[in-house]
Design an enzyme around this catalytic site. Structure first.
Site, short mmCIF file in Angstrom:
data_model
loop_
_atom_site.label_atom_id
_atom_site.label_comp_id
_atom_site.label_asym_id
_atom_site.label_seq_id
_atom_site.Cartn_x
_atom_site.Cartn_y
_atom_site.Cartn_z
N GLU A 75 -4.34 -90.22 -58.55
CA GLU A 75 -4.63 -89.50 -59.80
C GLU A 75 -4.24 -90.38 -60.97
OE1 GLU A 75 -2.10 -86.04 -59.55
OE2 GLU A 75 -2.94 -85.46 -57.62
N LYS A 106 -2.14 -91.26 -64.13
CA LYS A 106 -0.82 -90.88 -64.65
C LYS A 106 -0.98 -90.72 -66.15
CE LYS A 106 4.08 -92.18 -64.55
NZ LYS A 106 4.40 -91.62 -65.82
N ARG A 153 5.63 -83.50 -69.37
CA ARG A 153 5.55 -82.60 -68.22
C ARG A 153 5.72 -81.16 -68.65
NH1 ARG A 153 7.29 -84.28 -62.87
NH2 ARG A 153 6.47 -82.75 -61.39
N ARG A 171 10.22 -80.57 -68.98
CA ARG A 171 10.80 -81.34 -67.87
C ARG A 171 12.29 -81.05 -67.71
NH1 ARG A 171 9.68 -87.26 -66.11
NH2 ARG A 171 11.66 -87.66 -65.13
N GLU A 197 0.68 -82.00 -67.04
CA GLU A 197 1.10 -82.92 -68.11
C GLU A 197 0.33 -82.57 -69.37
OE1 GLU A 197 3.41 -85.29 -67.50
OE2 GLU A 197 3.09 -86.92 -68.93
N PHE A 206 -1.93 -80.70 -62.22
CA PHE A 206 -2.09 -81.49 -60.99
C PHE A 206 -1.44 -80.88 -59.76
CE2 PHE A 206 1.15 -83.61 -63.71
CZ PHE A 206 2.28 -83.32 -62.97
N ARG A 209 13.14 -87.41 -55.91
CA ARG A 209 12.42 -88.63 -56.29
C ARG A 209 12.24 -89.42 -55.01
NH1 ARG A 209 11.93 -90.82 -61.22
NH2 ARG A 209 13.71 -89.81 -62.21
N LYS A 268 4.49 -94.09 -58.44
CA LYS A 268 3.82 -94.34 -59.71
C LYS A 268 3.64 -95.82 -59.90
CE LYS A 268 8.34 -93.83 -61.82
NZ LYS A 268 9.26 -93.08 -62.65
P1 AMP Z 1 8.15 -91.07 -64.99
O1 AMP Z 1 8.29 -90.19 -66.21
O2 AMP Z 1 7.88 -92.49 -65.35
O3 AMP Z 1 9.26 -90.85 -64.00
O4 AMP Z 1 6.81 -90.65 -64.21
C1 AMP Z 1 6.61 -89.40 -63.66
C2 AMP Z 1 5.95 -88.51 -64.69
O5 AMP Z 1 4.57 -88.80 -64.85
C3 AMP Z 1 5.93 -87.05 -64.30
O6 AMP Z 1 7.18 -86.46 -64.58
C4 AMP Z 1 4.84 -86.49 -65.16
O7 AMP Z 1 5.38 -86.09 -66.41
C5 AMP Z 1 3.93 -87.67 -65.43
N1 AMP Z 1 2.57 -87.55 -64.85
C6 AMP Z 1 1.44 -87.86 -65.50
N2 AMP Z 1 0.36 -87.66 -64.72
C7 AMP Z 1 0.80 -87.19 -63.52
C8 AMP Z 1 0.17 -86.81 -62.30
N3 AMP Z 1 -1.14 -86.88 -62.14
N4 AMP Z 1 0.97 -86.37 -61.28
C9 AMP Z 1 2.31 -86.32 -61.44
N5 AMP Z 1 2.97 -86.66 -62.57
C10 AMP Z 1 2.23 -87.11 -63.61
#
Ligand code: AMP
Length: 574
Positions: A254, A256, A261, A276, A306, A346, A421, A427
């Site tokens: 998907e 990102k 969030r 979040r 998101e 999502f 996590r 990611k």
């Molecule tokens: P990070 O903030 O770098 O830890 O990355 C994870 C975050 O990406 C999640 O907490 C979401 O806020 C965001 N996100 C964006 N698109 C998606 C997606 N398709 N699936 C899950 N998380 C997503």
């Protein structure tokens, strides 16, 4: 009824215990000893919290109120109290010292009686409730009076813990991990069961009383509840697309999205939205609430998504713009017009009365597509299931070209794991590596910046003890405007001041870039950051998101193995 004195004695013993196993068994003993009514309170207290993590209720006592209450109870001046803080470096010890100096004229219970009356744990909690509930005009005075009452009832041994609880920082080294293990051992419930129940309910007090009264079976029964947020599932970094495929095999890809969030609870016509950090942000996002009512065809559902703000060219706007919407209480409608949001959904964790977190992602996706209609400002975006790195790379490039952060690479067979996590969500993003660290201190600036706090002390988290371990300071990357805003925010979080140095209650998270992680004996974590600079203030993240000491160790190891510096390397994002 257990007295607060007994609780304080237990805290003193725990505080003096070096090993976490021994600490766990002492906490377990304490949990077994108290009455059922007291158990949830004690479970929260021992972790240094007064109210459960999911609740938006807080004690709301800052340094000003606490110093004023101590001054009034002790007969000392606020200046004297600040002097004691400088000497002791701890609010608890300051309270003990200040009240040991209580002047004869001070009307306290303990000065009239040989022994102070035994104030119960429950009574302390009720006073904190009263403090938390007072608002508006006269609330300062009412908070001070309630604290004064507690100080006046307490023996010297207890006042220290009351003062520390008032600022929700008990400092006895007990974090979520120790309490989880203690509940498991006290009430004979597997650790994993306690952990899972906590992730679903966000309430260790509820978990402990359930464990005590109904054992493992009842704890297993603790589940999702509409209108109470569950912890968000989190993602790990994938160094490369190939390594992700090696880990997961065929994966669900998907975009990102670059946004914030949002967890959505639909309960009939009622829609609650959580950030979040699990704060209730329903009031600030009327546009999203309306779209959910219109386009989510379900009586009840819990969804994960998101929220994204787009500019005129259809590219995501700066993250700070989205933050302007998230916790807004005033001018909600005009800001919604100025910064319209859309939501990409999502995941789905609950549908029409049934929890779905144990169902595999493919199944959840089917349910999600079945109940969400794409409409204005709401959509379930494309998901491609593949194991072909070429195909994934194309999606990755498209996502970046559209201005988003990269891609998510998810295990199609995986459950929704709240608060985890793990490797089931990976990611991949091309930006430099950054760290999310808690701000635990600051220094007043000099020259042009004397009225600003600058040079912020940063810390990572030790999940075993719940403590924050310093890793260095950041003083670059701030605009004057930002420094002034931060100074205002941090003024409410001052735990103590000594000269120009300030200790802050950990609450705010900085995302920091750096050149290299180095071993260091200067900082308690054992690591230091070379050339740290502020990337952004992560208003959307909470203390659970702070990097752990384990993660720093791993990054240090990786950096050495690769012989490159992670700050400039293409190793994926945070
Ligand atoms: P990070 O903030 O770098 O830890 O990355 C994870 C975050 O990406 C999640 O907490 C979401 O806020 C965001 N996100 C964006 N698109 C998606 C997606 N398709 N699936 C899950 N998380 C997503």
């Amino acid at each position: 009824m257990t007295s607060f004195r007994e609780f304080s004695q237990a805290c003193r013993m725990i505080e003096a215990t070096p090993g976490s196993l021994e600490m766990t068994s002492q906490v377990a003993e304490l949990l077994k000893r108290v009455s059922p009514e007291e158990l949830p309170i004690v479970t929260h207290f021992v972790m240094g919290e007064v109210f459960p993590a999911w609740s938006s209720q807080e004690v709301g006592v800052g340094a000003g109120i606490l110093y004023a209450a101590l001054a009034k109870s002790s007969g000392l001046s606020v200046n004297d109290i600040e002097g004691l803080i400088r000497d002791t470096g701890d609010i608890g010890e300051t309270a003990v010292k200040a009240l040991a100096k209580r002047s004869k004229g001070q009307a306290t219970f303990s000065s009239f009686m040989e022994e102070a009356p035994d104030i119960s744990i429950h009574e302390v909690f009720e006073r904190f409730q009263a403090i938390s509930r007072s608002s508006g005009k006269g609330s300062q005075t009412s908070k001070i009076k309630n604290l004064q009452y507690l100080f006046n009832c307490a023996t010297p041994d207890e006042v220290g813990y009351i003062a520390r609880l008032a600022v929700e920082d008990l400092r006895i080294g007990v974090g979520e991990g120790i309490v989880r293990d203690a509940i498991a051992s006290a009430f004979n419930v597997p650790v994993a069961t306690v952990e899972r129940a906590f992730m679903l309910t966000n309430d260790m007090g509820l978990v402990s009383i359930t464990a005590r009264e109904g054992g493992a079976e009842s704890v297993e029964g603790l589940g999702l509840q509409l209108n109470r947020p569950i912890r968000m599932m989190l993602a790990q970094i994938a160094p490369t697309i190939e390594s992700a495929i090696a880990d997961i095999g065929e994966a669900a890809i998907e975009w990102k999205f670059d946004g914030a969030r949002v967890q959505i609870h639909k309960d009939g016509e009622r829609v609650s939205l959580y950030s979040r950090k699990l704060e209730d942000i329903s009031g600030s996002l009327p546009d999203i609430t309306a779209s959910i009512r219109k386009y989510v065809h379900a009586d009840s559902a819990i969804l994960d998504g998101e929220a994204v703000a787009m500019d005129e060219r259809g590219r995501p706007r700066a993250f700070q713009d989205i933050l302007r919407r998230l916790r807004r209480k005033h001018e909600v409608d005009s800001t919604a017009k100025e910064i319209p949001l859309s939501i990409n959904i999502f995941d789905i964790m609950y549908l029409n009365g049934k929890g779905l977190i144990d169902a595999p992602l493919v199944k959840r996706r089917e349910m999600l597509e079945g109940c969400v209609e794409n409409g204005d400002s709401i959509r379930v975006d494309r998901q491609v299931v593949t194991s072909d790195p070429e195909e994934i790379n194309v999606i990755y490039t498209e996502a970046l070209r559209a201005g988003h952060e990269g891609i998510m690479i998810k295990n199609p067979q995986s459950p929704y794991s709240p608060g985890k996590r793990g490797k089931n969500w990976l990611k991949k993003k091309p930006v430099m590596e950054t760290l999310d660290l808690a701000v635990i201190g600051a220094e007043w600036g000099y020259g042009r910046r004397t009225s600003f706090m600058g040079s912020y002390a940063l810390a990572c988290h030790d999940p075993k003890t719940g403590r924050f371990l310093p890793v260095g300071k950041v003083a670059t990357g701030f605009s004057d405007e930002q420094l002034s805003e931060l100074t205002a925010i941090f003024s409410d979080l001052i735990v103590m001041q000594s000269g120009t140095k300030i200790e802050l209650k950990p609450q705010v998270i900085f995302e920091v870039a750096f050149e290299e992680i180095q071993k260091s004996t200067n900082y308690e974590s054992g690591y230091a950051l070379r050339f740290p600079r502020l990337v952004s203030v992560r208003d959307d993240k909470s203390l659970e998101d702070v990097e752990t000491i384990g993660r720093l160790e791993e990054m240090y190891r990786l950096q050495r193995e690769r012989g490159i510096n992670p700050g400039s390397a293409e190793v994926g994002g945070k």
